[in-house]
Design an enzyme around this catalytic site. Structure first.
Site, PDB file in Angstrom:
ATOM      1  N   GLN A  64      72.106  63.648 -29.855  1.00  0.00           N
ATOM      2  CA  GLN A  64      73.310  62.823 -30.006  1.00  0.00           C
ATOM      3  C   GLN A  64      72.990  61.343 -29.796  1.00  0.00           C
ATOM      4  OE1 GLN A  64      76.684  64.716 -27.879  1.00  0.00           O
ATOM      5  NE2 GLN A  64      75.502  66.583 -28.078  1.00  0.00           N
ATOM      6  N   ASP A  65      72.931  60.920 -28.527  1.00  0.00           N
ATOM      7  CA  ASP A  65      72.646  59.513 -28.231  1.00  0.00           C
ATOM      8  C   ASP A  65      71.330  59.427 -27.478  1.00  0.00           C
ATOM      9  OD1 ASP A  65      75.652  57.899 -28.143  1.00  0.00           O
ATOM     10  OD2 ASP A  65      75.593  60.075 -28.204  1.00  0.00           O
TER      11      ASP A  65
END
EC number: 3.2.2.27
Length: 226
Positions: A64-65
């Site tokens: 994701q991040d």
């Protein structure tokens, strides 16, 4: 036009780099890097693409991040720089790797050897402010990384997509599952690993799929020292 990525991804994504959303993202990042602490550093933004050229991608592991602690992120999903403590999700990935293939966990979290063998370790958002998870969501990265997934989906040679957790699995709608291989389970985070990540055997599944496709399997055993 200035070369942003130094391999086949440059041509594949060059049209994106000209689009208004990417220009806006660039301006936003320029300001952020000047006024905030941003991870990873600018030179590692596209490490995942630099290390795994388009035609060499065999497996995609979607994150994701980036990690938002000091010295962790270096542009590969789930991976941390050498000399940094192995984060909890990655420790669980190592546990599953041991249960699946018998490989002893290494004491670092540097996954570059996977990337060099054709494992695209791609986050859907490629930057983050120090200490502020998800702070760069909705700024344009998702549009670019969706295009990366779409381009791989259009590619003739099939790809094995390893999708851990709900956000990664939302990308299934962009993938032709009759041609490509999907391996999915809950996320390896300590919050969800016990709901089905443990026991999912993604590494042996990915290699079995690659062998069916006539590809060399991945050596998932990481080097002991980096």
């Amino acid at each position: 036009m200035k070369e942003i990525i130094h391999n086949s991804w440059q041509n594949i994504l060059s049209a994106e780099f000209e689009k208004p959303y990417y220009q806006e993202l660039r301006e936003f990042l320029k300001k952020e890097y000047q006024t905030q602490t941003i991870y990873p550093d600018m030179y590692h933004l596209f490490s995942a693409l630099e290390l795994t050229p388009f035609e060499e991608v065999k497996v995609v592991i979607l994150g994701q991040d980036p990690y938002h602690g000091p010295n962790q992120a270096h542009g590969l999903s789930f991976s941390v720089q050498p000399g940094v403590k192995v984060p909890p999700s990655l420790a669980n990935i190592y546990k599953e790797l041991q249960a699946d293939l018998g490989y002893q966990p290494v004491n670092h979290g540097f996954l570059e050897s996977w990337a060099k063998q054709g494992v695209l370790l791609l986050n859907t958002v490629l930057t983050v402010r120090a200490g502020q998870a998800y702070s760069h969501r909705g700024k344009g990265w998702e549009q670019l990384t969706d295009v990366i997934i779409e381009k791989l989906n259009e590619r003739e040679k099939p790809v094995v997509f390893i999708l851990w957790g709900r956000p990664a699995q939302e990308k299934i709608k962009m993938i032709d599952t009759t041609r490509h291989v999907i391996i999915k389970s809950p996320h390896p985070s300590p919050l969800s690993a016990h709901r089905g990540f443990f026991g999912s055997r993604p590494f042996s599944q990915a290699n079995a799929a690659l062998e069916r496709l006539g590809e060399t399997p991945i050596d998932w055993q990481l080097p002991e020292t980096v």
